[in-house]
Motif scaffolding. Structure first.
Motif, PDB file in Angstrom:
ATOM      1  N   ALA A 312      16.103  15.939  59.909  1.00 32.35           N
ATOM      2  CA  ALA A 312      16.033  14.508  59.609  1.00 32.35           C
ATOM      3  C   ALA A 312      17.307  14.006  58.941  1.00 32.35           C
ATOM      4  CB  ALA A 312      14.834  14.232  58.693  1.00 32.35           C
ATOM      5  N   ASP A 313      17.518  12.722  59.018  1.00 28.96           N
ATOM      6  CA  ASP A 313      18.636  12.046  58.366  1.00 28.96           C
ATOM      7  C   ASP A 313      19.986  12.656  58.719  1.00 28.96           C
ATOM      8  OD1 ASP A 313      16.847  10.305  57.155  1.00 28.96           O
ATOM      9  OD2 ASP A 313      16.537  11.621  55.450  1.00 28.96           O
ATOM     10  N   ASN A 314      20.248  12.723  59.994  1.00 33.30           N
ATOM     11  CA  ASN A 314      21.552  13.116  60.513  1.00 33.30           C
ATOM     12  C   ASN A 314      21.998  12.049  61.495  1.00 33.30           C
ATOM     13  OD1 ASN A 314      22.656  15.858  59.614  1.00 33.30           O
ATOM     14  ND2 ASN A 314      20.479  16.298  59.873  1.00 33.30           N
ATOM     15  N   LYS A 315      22.917  12.392  62.352  1.00 29.91           N
ATOM     16  CA  LYS A 315      23.389  11.414  63.334  1.00 29.91           C
ATOM     17  C   LYS A 315      23.155  11.900  64.747  1.00 29.91           C
ATOM     18  CE  LYS A 315      26.666   9.253  60.249  1.00 29.91           C
ATOM     19  NZ  LYS A 315      27.974   9.411  59.603  1.00 29.91           N
ATOM     20  N   PHE A 316      22.068  12.601  64.925  1.00 36.82           N
ATOM     21  CA  PHE A 316      21.738  13.059  66.273  1.00 36.82           C
ATOM     22  C   PHE A 316      21.400  11.863  67.155  1.00 36.82           C
ATOM     23  CE2 PHE A 316      20.682  16.927  63.789  1.00 36.82           C
ATOM     24  CZ  PHE A 316      21.539  17.796  64.427  1.00 36.82           C
ATOM     25  N   THR A 317      21.724  12.008  68.429  1.00 35.15           N
ATOM     26  CA  THR A 317      21.437  10.932  69.378  1.00 35.15           C
ATOM     27  C   THR A 317      20.668  11.494  70.565  1.00 35.15           C
ATOM     28  OG1 THR A 317      23.606  11.347  70.337  1.00 35.15           O
ATOM     29  CG2 THR A 317      23.444   9.507  68.814  1.00 35.15           C
ATOM     30  N   GLY A 318      20.316  10.621  71.463  1.00 34.86           N
ATOM     31  CA  GLY A 318      19.619  11.054  72.670  1.00 34.86           C
ATOM     32  C   GLY A 318      18.127  10.876  72.528  1.00 34.86           C
ATOM     33  N   PHE A 319      17.386  11.520  73.423  1.00 35.94           N
ATOM     34  CA  PHE A 319      15.936  11.420  73.410  1.00 35.94           C
ATOM     35  C   PHE A 319      15.341  12.473  72.487  1.00 35.94           C
ATOM     36  CE2 PHE A 319      16.864   9.933  77.875  1.00 35.94           C
ATOM     37  CZ  PHE A 319      16.603   8.594  77.600  1.00 35.94           C
ATOM     38  N   VAL A 320      14.100  12.280  72.144  1.00 38.40           N
ATOM     39  CA  VAL A 320      13.357  13.352  71.480  1.00 38.40           C
ATOM     40  C   VAL A 320      13.335  14.511  72.473  1.00 38.40           C
ATOM     41  CG1 VAL A 320      11.127  14.029  70.546  1.00 38.40           C
ATOM     42  CG2 VAL A 320      11.942  11.683  70.232  1.00 38.40           C
ATOM     43  N   PRO A 321      13.823  15.704  72.087  1.00 31.31           N
ATOM     44  CA  PRO A 321      13.968  16.772  73.078  1.00 31.31           C
ATOM     45  C   PRO A 321      12.641  17.137  73.722  1.00 31.31           C
ATOM     46  CG  PRO A 321      14.728  17.482  70.891  1.00 31.31           C
ATOM     47  CD  PRO A 321      14.275  16.080  70.750  1.00 31.31           C
ATOM     48  N   SER A 322      12.641  17.157  75.032  1.00 28.43           N
ATOM     49  CA  SER A 322      11.376  17.388  75.725  1.00 28.43           C
ATOM     50  C   SER A 322      11.048  18.868  75.831  1.00 28.43           C
ATOM     51  CB  SER A 322      11.442  16.764  77.123  1.00 28.43           C
ATOM     52  OG  SER A 322      12.497  17.376  77.837  1.00 28.43           O
ATOM     53  N   ASN A 323      12.030  19.727  75.482  1.00 29.30           N
ATOM     54  CA  ASN A 323      11.740  21.164  75.622  1.00 29.30           C
ATOM     55  C   ASN A 323      11.095  21.765  74.374  1.00 29.30           C
ATOM     56  OD1 ASN A 323      13.991  21.003  73.942  1.00 29.30           O
ATOM     57  ND2 ASN A 323      14.800  22.966  74.659  1.00 29.30           N
ATOM     58  N   LEU A 324      10.934  20.976  73.316  1.00 29.03           N
ATOM     59  CA  LEU A 324      10.410  21.565  72.072  1.00 29.03           C
ATOM     60  C   LEU A 324       9.083  22.303  72.238  1.00 29.03           C
ATOM     61  CD1 LEU A 324      11.434  18.919  69.354  1.00 29.03           C
ATOM     62  CD2 LEU A 324      12.494  21.122  69.865  1.00 29.03           C
ATOM     63  N   PRO A 325       8.180  21.815  73.096  1.00 31.56           N
ATOM     64  CA  PRO A 325       6.923  22.564  73.242  1.00 31.56           C
ATOM     65  C   PRO A 325       7.124  23.995  73.742  1.00 31.56           C
ATOM     66  CG  PRO A 325       6.675  20.357  74.110  1.00 31.56           C
ATOM     67  CD  PRO A 325       8.128  20.541  73.826  1.00 31.56           C
ATOM     68  N   SER A 326       8.291  24.287  74.325  1.00 28.12           N
ATOM     69  CA  SER A 326       8.473  25.683  74.753  1.00 28.12           C
ATOM     70  C   SER A 326       8.992  26.559  73.616  1.00 28.12           C
ATOM     71  CB  SER A 326       9.368  25.762  75.988  1.00 28.12           C
ATOM     72  OG  SER A 326      10.527  25.003  75.820  1.00 28.12           O
ATOM     73  N   CYS A 327       9.264  25.977  72.451  1.00 25.57           N
ATOM     74  CA  CYS A 327       9.439  26.799  71.243  1.00 25.57           C
ATOM     75  C   CYS A 327       8.025  27.100  70.761  1.00 25.57           C
ATOM     76  CB  CYS A 327      10.193  26.033  70.158  1.00 25.57           C
ATOM     77  SG  CYS A 327      11.936  25.770  70.461  1.00 25.57           S
ATOM     78  N   THR A 328       7.497  28.212  71.188  1.00 20.75           N
ATOM     79  CA  THR A 328       6.040  28.380  71.098  1.00 20.75           C
ATOM     80  C   THR A 328       5.508  28.623  69.692  1.00 20.75           C
ATOM     81  OG1 THR A 328       6.405  30.652  71.717  1.00 20.75           O
ATOM     82  CG2 THR A 328       5.696  29.151  73.468  1.00 20.75           C
ATOM     83  N   SER A 329       6.397  28.851  68.727  1.00 19.87           N
ATOM     84  CA  SER A 329       5.903  29.015  67.353  1.00 19.87           C
ATOM     85  C   SER A 329       6.024  27.747  66.539  1.00 19.87           C
ATOM     86  CB  SER A 329       6.680  30.118  66.634  1.00 19.87           C
ATOM     87  OG  SER A 329       6.610  31.325  67.334  1.00 19.87           O
ATOM     88  N   LEU A 330       6.657  26.747  67.102  1.00 19.18           N
ATOM     89  CA  LEU A 330       7.021  25.567  66.322  1.00 19.18           C
ATOM     90  C   LEU A 330       5.794  24.770  65.863  1.00 19.18           C
ATOM     91  CD1 LEU A 330       9.554  24.191  65.331  1.00 19.18           C
ATOM     92  CD2 LEU A 330       9.708  22.965  67.491  1.00 19.18           C
TER      93      LEU A 330
END
Ligand SMILES: *[C@@H]1O[C@H](CO)[C@@H](O)[C@H](O)[C@H]1NC(C)=O
Ligand SMILES: *[C@@H]1O[C@H](CO)[C@@H](O)[C@H](O)[C@H]1NC(C)=O
Ligand SMILES: *[C@@H]1O[C@H](CO)[C@@H](O)[C@H](O)[C@H]1NC(C)=O
Ligand SMILES: *[C@@H]1O[C@H](CO)[C@@H](O)[C@H](O)[C@H]1NC(C)=O
Ligand SMILES: *[C@@H]1O[C@H](CO)[C@@H](O)[C@H](O)[C@H]1NC(C)=O
Ligand SMILES: *[C@@H]1O[C@H](CO)[C@@H](O)[C@H](O)[C@H]1NC(C)=O
Ligand SMILES: *[C@@H]1O[C@H](CO)[C@@H](O)[C@H](O)[C@H]1NC(C)=O
Ligand SMILES: *[C@@H]1O[C@H](CO)[C@@H](O)[C@H](O)[C@H]1NC(C)=O
Ligand SMILES: *[C@@H]1O[C@H](CO)[C@@H](O)[C@H](O)[C@H]1NC(C)=O
Ligand SMILES: *[C@@H]1O[C@H](CO)[C@@H](O)[C@H](O)[C@H]1NC(C)=O
Ligand SMILES: *[C@@H]1O[C@H](CO)[C@@H](O)[C@H](O)[C@H]1NC(C)=O
Length: 681
Positions: A312-330
């Motif tokens: 949080a609170d950085n300068k990242f851009t783009g979309f909410v990453p759609s691959n996060l669900p494949s980080c299966t422990s997240l």
């Protein structure tokens, strides 16, 4: 009979065996402990002179020869100075005096004890600097954290103390650099320097110390970049709250065992390096409050252990990453305060590990579609979307279900429409915040049947109608409950406050039980049954059109801290019983049509005129003085009084923002504009 007799014999035997083990105290050591006892301002529990054998005293351990080898007096609330005499205990191995109120300079001879293995003086008031010469050849664990030590860190720790495994110097005022002599700490497993003023760079040799697993350097003045070229054993590295700058170098492959990496609140910029985005070991990644940029491109095929992600609170851009669900422990994701756009990706439909999602202060759209997607996440308990959508319609889709959701926070999105019916299905909900939107219509009665609701904030909307009586039946607000904290196991970090006290911050959400319906157009009475909600810490109904009297039952809200009924059309008197409310610190009934005498005593003696002004018929002993004539007062004639009140300075409106603002800020980064609070004038 027999059994009893047996028991008695056994315990007698045990007793005599242990008595035999307790040897008789060496007379020199006995003298030392008596001196120590005399030096304290307080008595030491379990150190009566009834037994002259000091080996029998609480917290004292002796060896067979009667020499004192251990002194464990933590949490005995001792007050006083540590006497030099303790250092005459020439066989002492353990000295644990943590959490007392010991003060003054630490005698330098403590650092010359040849046999000492464990020294814990944490959480006291020791001051002064450490001696330049440290000679503790047997020491294994040394904890002097949370004191007032100052000056440089002694270089001697690892020169003469080659076996030291745990060194905790956190929460003091140490300055200077990490001494190069620390390269000799060949046995060190855990080094903590948190919350000091240590400056300079983080020396690379620390990462190479063969045994070091945990290195915690947060809240210092460390600068430069991180460097490392050889494989490190580190498992835990926390460099948060420093001045580390530049890119995060591509060095995470040199930390094959790193599971916890925190570098929040530094000056990091640039993109996240490949080795970090592909780390197999990291489970907690905390980089909040930097200037990192680029898109968030985690390689979830590699990051199989990632559990906690806070960017949080950085300068990242783009979309909410759609691959996060494949980080299966997240389980926990906080990407708030970045320039992320678009909607919640479709792929989140199958995000079964997700528990906590915060996307506050992003630039998202399609709340309706986003909720439609998220409601499929079976384990989602917390959803925080403050100020992330703009001027959309509150989704009214009746089929939305969030069976596990405990926290739903969607304020400051200018949402239109009514409070939606689907909330009815959120039976586990504890926290509901829909404040600062543009919701219309009335508060639906079903809100009162949300079994677990403890915190309801519907303030600053355009809600009208009568407050449903069902709100006074919220079950969890009717019983005292101290578990204000959601059971989320988030990292905690410490900082020293302005006053020198250590503040502990947590990522967990901590809201006091609250009912905030302020700044709406609500009408009708304040129900007598509000007195049932004994678990309330805050009741805020200001800026509405409520009428009728202030119910005397509010005196049953014994732990209430904030009670604001100002700017309504309330009449009648202020119930005298309210003076019983001993925790009440913010109180206002200003700008109503109240009459009678302001109760006095209790917390009421601390409230200023601003709590009562704007009620032409109200006067009191200490504020809004009831004029000279007592008889006149008793017959309640206020004609003259009204003239005098006009001369009172009109004080600014009552601006209660937040309590626990520090913790809230971490969770819901949003700024409240106090001027906006008076949107209804
Ligand atoms: C007490 O200390 C003195 C001086 O160090 C020593 O001579 C004496 O033997 C000690 N007594 C005991 C009982 O240890
Ligand atoms: C000292 O005692 C406290 C309280 O019992 C305990 O929490 C702490 O771990 C002890 N310190 C050491 C080094 O054993
Ligand atoms: C190590 O111990 C010796 C003997 O007491 C002492 O003279 C020396 O100053 C100590 N070294 C450091 C670096 O503290
Ligand atoms: C990582 O940990 C394993 C055991 O958990 C250990 O065998 C290995 O040496 C460690 N890696 C490094 C680079 O120290
Ligand atoms: C963010 O980081 C800056 C330093 O970079 C620090 O001063 C500030 O306190 C941090 N903010 C929070 C909320 O931690
Ligand atoms: C992601 O990680 C996997 C497994 O480590 C690896 O095979 C793949 O090449 C990585 N993908 C990228 C784009 O780096
Ligand atoms: C946010 O991102 C959008 C598009 O990705 C861009 O047009 C806009 O300038 C960015 N805003 C800021 C403040 O960086
Ligand atoms: C979801 O939660 C359930 C129970 O709370 C747990 O058993 C399950 O493992 C969780 N699912 C995932 C993918 O973490
Ligand atoms: C909103 O999201 C839903 C679900 O992904 C999608 O079907 C719909 O087309 C989206 N609406 C807009 C206006 O983008
Ligand atoms: C408040 O407490 C009093 C007794 O102290 C009781 O008579 C009254 O009914 C209570 N009111 C409510 C609303 O619980
Ligand atoms: C205030 O109350 C009195 C009766 O107590 C009533 O006559 C008066 O109209 C009220 N004033 C306002 C502004 O409602």
């Amino acid at each position: 009979m027999n059994v009893l007799w047996l028991c008695a014999t056994v315990s007698l035997t045990v007793f005599s065996v242990s008595a035999q083990l307790n040897s008789y105290c060496n007379s020199n050591d006995s003298m030392v402990l008596k001196h120590f006892m005399d030096g304290m301002d307080t008595a030491i529990d379990g150190w009566t002179s009834s037994s002259s054998n000091c080996c029998d005293w609480d917290g004292v351990t002796c060896n067979f020869a009667g020499k004192v080898t251990g002194l464990e007096l933590s949490k005995k609330k001792l007050v006083g100075n540590l006497l030099d005499s303790l250092t005459n205990l020439d066989q002492l191995r353990t000295l644990n005096l943590s959490r007392n109120l010991l003060k003054g300079d630490l005698p330098s001879s403590i650092f010359q004890l040849q046999y000492l293995q464990v020294l814990d003086l944490s959480a006291n008031e020791f001051s002064g600097s450490l001696p330049a010469s440290v000679n503790l050849p047997s020491i294994q664990l040394l904890d002097i954290s949370d004191n007032n030590f100052e000056g440089p860190i002694s270089p001697g720790f690892c020169i003469n103390s080659t076996g030291i495994m745990v060194l905790k110097l956190g929460v003091n005022y140490f300055n200077g650099e990490i001494p190069p002599e620390f390269e000799n700490c060949r046995s060190l497993e855990h080094l903590c320097l948190d919350a000091n003023f240590v400056s300079g760079i983080i020396p690379e040799y620390l990462f190479r110390l063969p045994r070091l697993l945990k290195l915690s350097l947060q809240d210092n003045a460390l600068s430069g970049q991180l460097h490392n070229s050889n494989p490190s054993n580190l498992v835990y590295l926390d460099v948060s709250l420093n001045y580390i700058s530049g890119n995060l170098p591509d060095l995470f492959h040199t930390f094959p065992n790193l599971t916890y990496f925190a570098a929040h609140s530094n000056n990091l910029d640039g993109k996240m390096p490949f080795s970090l985005l592909n780390s197999r070991s990291i489970s907690s990644l905390i980089l909040r409050n930097n200037s990192l940029s680029g898109s968030i491109d985690l390689n979830c095929s590699a990051m199989i252990n990632l559990l906690f992600l806070d960017l949080a609170d950085n300068k990242f851009t783009g979309f909410v990453p759609s691959n996060l669900p494949s980080c299966t422990s997240l389980k926990t994701i906080d990407l708030g305060g970045n320039n992320l756009t678009g909607q919640i990706p479709e792929s989140f439909k199958s995000f079964s590990s997700l528990c906590y999602l915060s996307l506050s202060m992003c630039k998202l759209n399609n709340l309706s579609g986003s909720l439609q997607i998220l409601h499929n996440c079976p384990n989602l308990t917390t959803l925080v979307l403050s100020r992330s959508f703009d001027s959309e319609e509150m989704p009214s889709n009746a089929n939305l279900e969030f069976k596990m959701l405990k926290t739903l926070v969607i304020p400051e999105c200018k949402l239109k429409g009514m409070i939606p019916v689907w909330l009815k299905g959120l039976t586990k909900l504890r926290i509901l915040d829909l404040s600062w939107n543009e919701l219309t219509g009335s508060i639906p009665p079903f809100i009162g049947s949300l079994q677990s609701l403890l915190y309801l904030d519907l303030s600053n909307n355009y809600l009208n109608g009568v407050i449903p009586k069902s709100l006074t039946q919220l079950p969890d607000l009717q019983v005292y409950d101290n578990t204000l904290e959601l059971p989320l196991e988030f990292p905690i970090f410490m900082r020293r406050g302005m006053d020198g006290k250590v503040l502990r911050y947590s990522y967990g959400i901590r809201f006091p039980p609250t009912l905030d319906l302020s700044n709406n157009f609500l009408t009708g009475p304040i129900w007598f049954e509000f007195g049932n909600l004994i678990n309330l810490h805050a009741l805020n109904l200001k800026y509405n059109e409520l009428s009728g009297v202030i119910p005397s039952s509010l005196a049953n809200l014994t732990i209430i801290e904030t009670l604001d009924l100002s700017h309504n059309d309330l009449s009648g008197e202020i119930p005298v019983s309210l003076v019983k409310l001993g925790m009440l610190s913010k109180f206002s009934v200003a700008y109503n049509n109240l009459t009678g005498i302001i109760p006095s005593g209790g917390q009421f003696s601390t409230f200023l005129v601003s709590s009562f002004e704007g009620n032409p018929g109200l006067c009191g002993e200490f504020v809004l003085s009831c004029l000279k004539n007592q008889e006149q007062l008793q017959i309640q004639e206020f004609e003259n009084f009204e003239d005098s009140i006009i001369s009172w300075p009109v004080l600014a409106g009552f601006g209660i923002g937040f309590f626990f603002a520090v913790i809230l800020l971490l969770v819901l980064p949003r700024t409240r504009n106090t001027q906006n609070m008076d949107k209804l004038e």
